[in-house]
Scaffold this active site. Structure first.
Site, PDB file in Angstrom:
ATOM      1  N   ARG A 125       1.569  27.510  20.712  1.00 20.35           N
ATOM      2  CA  ARG A 125       2.091  27.857  22.028  1.00 20.35           C
ATOM      3  C   ARG A 125       2.239  29.364  22.197  1.00 20.35           C
ATOM      4  O   ARG A 125       1.910  29.922  23.218  1.00 20.35           O
ATOM      5  CB  ARG A 125       3.452  27.187  22.230  1.00 20.35           C
ATOM      6  CG  ARG A 125       4.205  27.736  23.430  1.00 20.35           C
ATOM      7  CD  ARG A 125       5.461  26.950  23.722  1.00 20.35           C
ATOM      8  NE  ARG A 125       5.166  25.549  23.741  1.00 20.35           N
ATOM      9  CZ  ARG A 125       5.989  24.606  23.275  1.00 20.35           C
ATOM     10  NH1 ARG A 125       7.141  24.943  22.745  1.00 20.35           N
ATOM     11  NH2 ARG A 125       5.650  23.346  23.313  1.00 20.35           N
ATOM     12  N   TYR A 126       2.787  30.012  21.177  1.00 17.60           N
ATOM     13  CA  TYR A 126       3.022  31.447  21.253  1.00 17.60           C
ATOM     14  C   TYR A 126       1.784  32.185  20.756  1.00 17.60           C
ATOM     15  O   TYR A 126       1.002  31.632  19.986  1.00 17.60           O
ATOM     16  CB  TYR A 126       4.249  31.812  20.407  1.00 17.60           C
ATOM     17  CG  TYR A 126       5.525  31.195  20.897  1.00 17.60           C
ATOM     18  CD1 TYR A 126       6.162  31.697  22.029  1.00 17.60           C
ATOM     19  CD2 TYR A 126       6.092  30.102  20.254  1.00 17.60           C
ATOM     20  CE1 TYR A 126       7.331  31.123  22.493  1.00 17.60           C
ATOM     21  CE2 TYR A 126       7.265  29.524  20.709  1.00 17.60           C
ATOM     22  CZ  TYR A 126       7.891  30.040  21.828  1.00 17.60           C
ATOM     23  OH  TYR A 126       9.039  29.471  22.271  1.00 17.60           O
ATOM     24  N   ARG A 129       1.831  32.668  16.545  1.00 17.77           N
ATOM     25  CA  ARG A 129       2.403  31.750  15.559  1.00 17.77           C
ATOM     26  C   ARG A 129       2.251  30.291  15.967  1.00 17.77           C
ATOM     27  O   ARG A 129       2.147  29.972  17.144  1.00 17.77           O
ATOM     28  CB  ARG A 129       3.876  32.075  15.301  1.00 17.77           C
ATOM     29  CG  ARG A 129       4.727  32.162  16.538  1.00 17.77           C
ATOM     30  CD  ARG A 129       5.910  33.106  16.268  1.00 17.77           C
ATOM     31  NE  ARG A 129       6.885  33.084  17.360  1.00 17.77           N
ATOM     32  CZ  ARG A 129       6.728  33.756  18.484  1.00 17.77           C
ATOM     33  NH1 ARG A 129       5.646  34.453  18.706  1.00 17.77           N
ATOM     34  NH2 ARG A 129       7.661  33.696  19.420  1.00 17.77           N
ATOM     35  N   CYS A 138      11.905  12.139   6.430  1.00 20.20           N
ATOM     36  CA  CYS A 138      12.994  13.072   6.128  1.00 20.20           C
ATOM     37  C   CYS A 138      13.935  12.397   5.139  1.00 20.20           C
ATOM     38  O   CYS A 138      14.014  11.168   5.102  1.00 20.20           O
ATOM     39  CB  CYS A 138      13.791  13.380   7.382  1.00 20.20           C
ATOM     40  SG  CYS A 138      12.772  13.861   8.777  1.00 20.20           S
ATOM     41  N   CYS A 142      18.488  12.299  11.261  1.00 24.77           N
ATOM     42  CA  CYS A 142      19.594  12.855  12.031  1.00 24.77           C
ATOM     43  C   CYS A 142      19.629  12.200  13.402  1.00 24.77           C
ATOM     44  O   CYS A 142      18.590  12.099  14.055  1.00 24.77           O
ATOM     45  CB  CYS A 142      19.407  14.359  12.198  1.00 24.77           C
ATOM     46  SG  CYS A 142      18.949  15.166  10.654  1.00 24.77           S
ATOM     47  N   CYS A 145      18.010  14.023  16.405  1.00 22.72           N
ATOM     48  CA  CYS A 145      16.647  14.536  16.234  1.00 22.72           C
ATOM     49  C   CYS A 145      15.844  14.520  17.529  1.00 22.72           C
ATOM     50  O   CYS A 145      15.810  13.535  18.250  1.00 22.72           O
ATOM     51  CB  CYS A 145      15.901  13.720  15.180  1.00 22.72           C
ATOM     52  SG  CYS A 145      14.252  14.373  14.874  1.00 22.72           S
ATOM     53  N   ARG A 147      12.608  14.787  17.531  1.00 19.90           N
ATOM     54  CA  ARG A 147      11.332  14.109  17.283  1.00 19.90           C
ATOM     55  C   ARG A 147      11.545  12.671  16.852  1.00 19.90           C
ATOM     56  O   ARG A 147      10.780  12.134  16.058  1.00 19.90           O
ATOM     57  CB  ARG A 147      10.548  14.863  16.210  1.00 19.90           C
ATOM     58  CG  ARG A 147      10.342  16.295  16.569  1.00 19.90           C
ATOM     59  CD  ARG A 147       9.066  16.873  15.992  1.00 19.90           C
ATOM     60  NE  ARG A 147       8.982  18.277  16.313  1.00 19.90           N
ATOM     61  CZ  ARG A 147       9.269  19.255  15.456  1.00 19.90           C
ATOM     62  NH1 ARG A 147       9.612  18.985  14.214  1.00 19.90           N
ATOM     63  NH2 ARG A 147       9.188  20.509  15.837  1.00 19.90           N
ATOM     64  N   ASP A 310      18.171  19.412  23.181  1.00 19.96           N
ATOM     65  CA  ASP A 310      16.985  19.135  23.991  1.00 19.96           C
ATOM     66  C   ASP A 310      17.178  17.916  24.893  1.00 19.96           C
ATOM     67  O   ASP A 310      18.102  17.143  24.714  1.00 19.96           O
ATOM     68  CB  ASP A 310      15.787  18.874  23.075  1.00 19.96           C
ATOM     69  CG  ASP A 310      15.368  20.127  22.354  1.00 19.96           C
ATOM     70  OD1 ASP A 310      15.462  21.203  22.972  1.00 19.96           O
ATOM     71  OD2 ASP A 310      14.971  20.022  21.183  1.00 19.96           O
ATOM     72  N   ASP A 347      15.369  25.628  24.855  1.00 20.98           N
ATOM     73  CA  ASP A 347      13.942  25.355  24.779  1.00 20.98           C
ATOM     74  C   ASP A 347      13.573  24.737  26.121  1.00 20.98           C
ATOM     75  O   ASP A 347      13.994  23.621  26.430  1.00 20.98           O
ATOM     76  CB  ASP A 347      13.641  24.409  23.604  1.00 20.98           C
ATOM     77  CG  ASP A 347      12.432  24.868  22.799  1.00 20.98           C
ATOM     78  OD1 ASP A 347      11.466  25.345  23.433  1.00 20.98           O
ATOM     79  OD2 ASP A 347      12.458  24.748  21.566  1.00 20.98           O
ATOM     80  N   LYS A 354      11.139  28.844  23.937  1.00 17.27           N
ATOM     81  CA  LYS A 354      12.541  29.218  23.770  1.00 17.27           C
ATOM     82  C   LYS A 354      12.904  30.362  24.719  1.00 17.27           C
ATOM     83  O   LYS A 354      12.264  31.402  24.702  1.00 17.27           O
ATOM     84  CB  LYS A 354      12.787  29.657  22.337  1.00 17.27           C
ATOM     85  CG  LYS A 354      12.527  28.558  21.330  1.00 17.27           C
ATOM     86  CD  LYS A 354      12.644  29.093  19.920  1.00 17.27           C
ATOM     87  CE  LYS A 354      12.270  28.050  18.889  1.00 17.27           C
ATOM     88  NZ  LYS A 354      10.807  27.773  18.868  1.00 17.27           N
TER      89      LYS A 354
HETATM   90  C1  LIG Z   1      10.171  27.477  17.791  1.00 16.26           C
HETATM   91  C2  LIG Z   1       8.732  27.510  17.780  1.00 16.26           C
HETATM   92  C3  LIG Z   1       8.035  28.520  17.116  1.00 16.26           C
HETATM   93  C4  LIG Z   1       8.735  29.663  16.379  1.00 16.26           C
HETATM   94  O1  LIG Z   1       9.414  30.474  17.308  1.00 16.26           O
HETATM   95  P1  LIG Z   1      10.270  31.748  16.843  1.00 16.26           P
HETATM   96  O2  LIG Z   1      10.964  32.198  18.081  1.00 16.26           O
HETATM   97  O3  LIG Z   1       9.304  32.739  16.302  1.00 16.26           O
HETATM   98  O4  LIG Z   1      11.236  31.282  15.800  1.00 16.26           O
HETATM   99  C5  LIG Z   1       6.646  28.472  17.155  1.00 16.26           C
HETATM  100  N1  LIG Z   1       5.991  27.501  17.817  1.00 16.26           N
HETATM  101  C6  LIG Z   1       6.643  26.513  18.487  1.00 16.26           C
HETATM  102  C7  LIG Z   1       5.854  25.492  19.220  1.00 16.26           C
HETATM  103  C8  LIG Z   1       8.037  26.491  18.483  1.00 16.26           C
HETATM  104  O5  LIG Z   1       8.681  25.516  19.132  1.00 16.26           O
HETATM  105  S1  SF4 Z   2      16.346  16.814  12.685  1.00 17.87           S
HETATM  106 FE1  SF4 Z   2      14.742  15.190  12.742  1.00 17.87          FE
HETATM  107  S2  SF4 Z   2      12.993  16.096  11.704  1.00 17.87           S
HETATM  108 FE2  SF4 Z   2      14.787  17.338  11.125  1.00 17.87          FE
HETATM  109  S3  SF4 Z   2      15.574  16.428   9.226  1.00 17.87           S
HETATM  110 FE3  SF4 Z   2      16.691  15.476  10.893  1.00 17.87          FE
HETATM  111  S4  SF4 Z   2      15.538  13.601  11.386  1.00 17.87           S
HETATM  112 FE4  SF4 Z   2      14.177  14.928  10.173  1.00 17.87          FE
END
Ligand SMILES: *Cc1c(COP(=O)(O)O)cnc(C)c1O
Ligand code: SF4
Length: 401
Positions: A125-126, A129, A138, A142, A145, A147, A310, A347, A354
């Site tokens: 996305r960015y 990175r 995991c 959690c 979570c 995801r 989120d 986010d 973010k």
């Molecule tokens: C959070 C995130 C990152 C890393 O973002 P930083 O601001 O550099 O910590 C990179 N890609 C995605 C898709 C993210 O959600």
């Molecule tokens: S937040 Fe989600 S992905 Fe992260 S450790 Fe917990 S259950 Fe696993």
């Protein structure tokens, strides 16, 4: 907590119920992550060996288990107050009925991670990175979570061929210099598999940094062994800098065991950052976050982000107002070491990324000078140098009050 106290809590609860067998362990077993993995709490009977399960929790387990499994390490369960149903550790680990409430703001893919997926298992996305999903399991699941739909689903594993496609993509994209290794939890992989990933990254010259995003420092610190620390040290180089990003949410999680694990990571030369999720009833106060962040600094973990919760399904009961987060940061800045003040981010739903959200310290920006409010609410002026100092007289710059 001493092992004896943990055991007596566990067996006390056992006596109150008709269970087949109380849980028991030796000191060596407790110190070994494999034992915790094998004895993860997956059903109500096992849960009742640790806490006084309420009716709400029983019903919530039955209704949520088909969608998002319960999975708690004995270590993390030992941090739960067995008799307080609102214990902040318990809220993160044990299913609760409000998880079934779906608000009409909730999204299937709240962060647009799938829509920005360039190859399976990689979100780009960015500009420079990417986010790499290594696996979908995991040590602990959690309840908050993001995801949820993916983790705890064994069929959603990233396979070997997918890994190769990811490495190929990275090699073909010289603009990428930073990889976030995420999951699930990458520490659910064997050390050998993690070594393979670092090995592949080391072969791609434009990849300069990577961060291992893992909650094992919180939920299963025993997994962070000397061997694992040695692996980190082996792959740290002038060409590839490795960071460890973790996920402490409450000061009760900063135990002796956690501190030992952080020591091992720190001694391997790997800096640690923390990404806290702001959650109602868990950490939505200045007092809790200051205590957490002070402890984290002692453990050499730098508070990096506070995330607004989120818009994922099943987490709406954790959501606070955005204002709560802003007020928490306002309550930290100036009152404690700047190293302990993280950036609060929202986010943006649908893949906006973010967005930093800060308390406002600027009172006025239009005139010859900028008017600032400090952490105590006092007002100060500072000249806007573009105008040239000769155009601004110090008198106009005196504090207003
Ligand atoms: C959070 C995130 C990152 C890393 O973002 P930083 O601001 O550099 O910590 C990179 N890609 C995605 C898709 C993210 O959600
Ligand atoms: S937040 Fe989600 S992905 Fe992260 S450790 Fe917990 S259950 Fe696993």
């Amino acid at each position: 907590m001493a092992l004896d106290t943990i055991k007596s809590n566990a067996s006390h609860l056992y006596k109150g119920r008709e269970l087949k067998k109380a849980i028991d362990w030796s000191e060596e077993e407790w110190a070994h992550w494999g034992w915790h993995q094998r004895h993860r709490i997956r059903n109500l009977e096992q849960l009742a060996q640790w806490i006084d399960v309420t009716e709400d929790e029983e019903e919530a387990f039955i209704k949520t288990d088909p969608v998002f499994h319960m999975g708690i390490t004995p270590y993390y369960a030992s941090l739960i107050d067995p008799y307080d149903e609102n214990c902040p550790i318990r809220l993160q680990a044990v299913p609760k009925m409000p998880e079934l409430d779906i608000s009409n703001w909730d999204l299937d893919d709240p962060l647009g991670e799938e829509s920005d997926m360039v190859v399976p298992g990689l979100t780009h996305r960015y500009p420079d990175r990417v986010l790499f999903y290594t696996n979908h399991n995991c040590a602990m699941y959690c309840r908050f979570c993001t995801r949820k739909r993916k983790v705890s689903d064994p069929t959603s594993m990233t396979n070997k061929r997918a890994y190769q496609e990811i490495y190929d993509y990275l090699a073909e994209h010289p603009e990428v210099n930073d990889v976030v290794i995420s999951g699930g939890d990458p520490l659910s992989l064997a050390d050998k598999r993690l070594a393979d990933i670092f090995e592949e990254f080391s072969k791609i010259p434009h990849i300069k940094y990577c961060r291992l995003g893992s909650r094992n420092l919180v939920t299963l610190p025993q997994r962070v062994t000397d061997d694992f620390a040695h692996l980190l040290k082996t792959y740290q180089s002038r060409h590839l800098s490795i960071f460890f990003n973790t996920h402490y949410n409450h000061p009760k999680e900063c135990t002796e065991e956690a501190w030992d694990a952080c020591d091992r990571v720190a001694l391997s030369g790997t800096p640690m950052n923390n990404q806290m999720v702001l959650m109602k009833g868990v950490n939505d106060s200045v007092e809790t976050v200051s205590e957490l962040n002070r402890k984290l600094l002692q453990m050499r973990v730098r508070p990096y982000y506070i995330y607004q919760c989120d818009l994922a399904e099943g987490v709406s009961h954790f959501r606070t107002s955005v204002k709560t987060g802003i007020e928490i940061v306002r309550g930290l800045r100036g009152y404690m070491s700047g190293m302990a003040v993280p950036q609060f981010v929202v986010d943006a739903p649908g893949g906006g990324g973010k967005v930093p959200v800060n308390p406002n310290y600027i009172v006025d920006l239009d005139g010859d000078s900028i008017v600032l409010r400090n952490f105590q609410g006092k007002i100060y002026r500072y000249p806007e140098t573009e105008l040239g100092f000769d155009q601004i007289t110090p008198e106009v710059m005196l504090p207003e009050s």
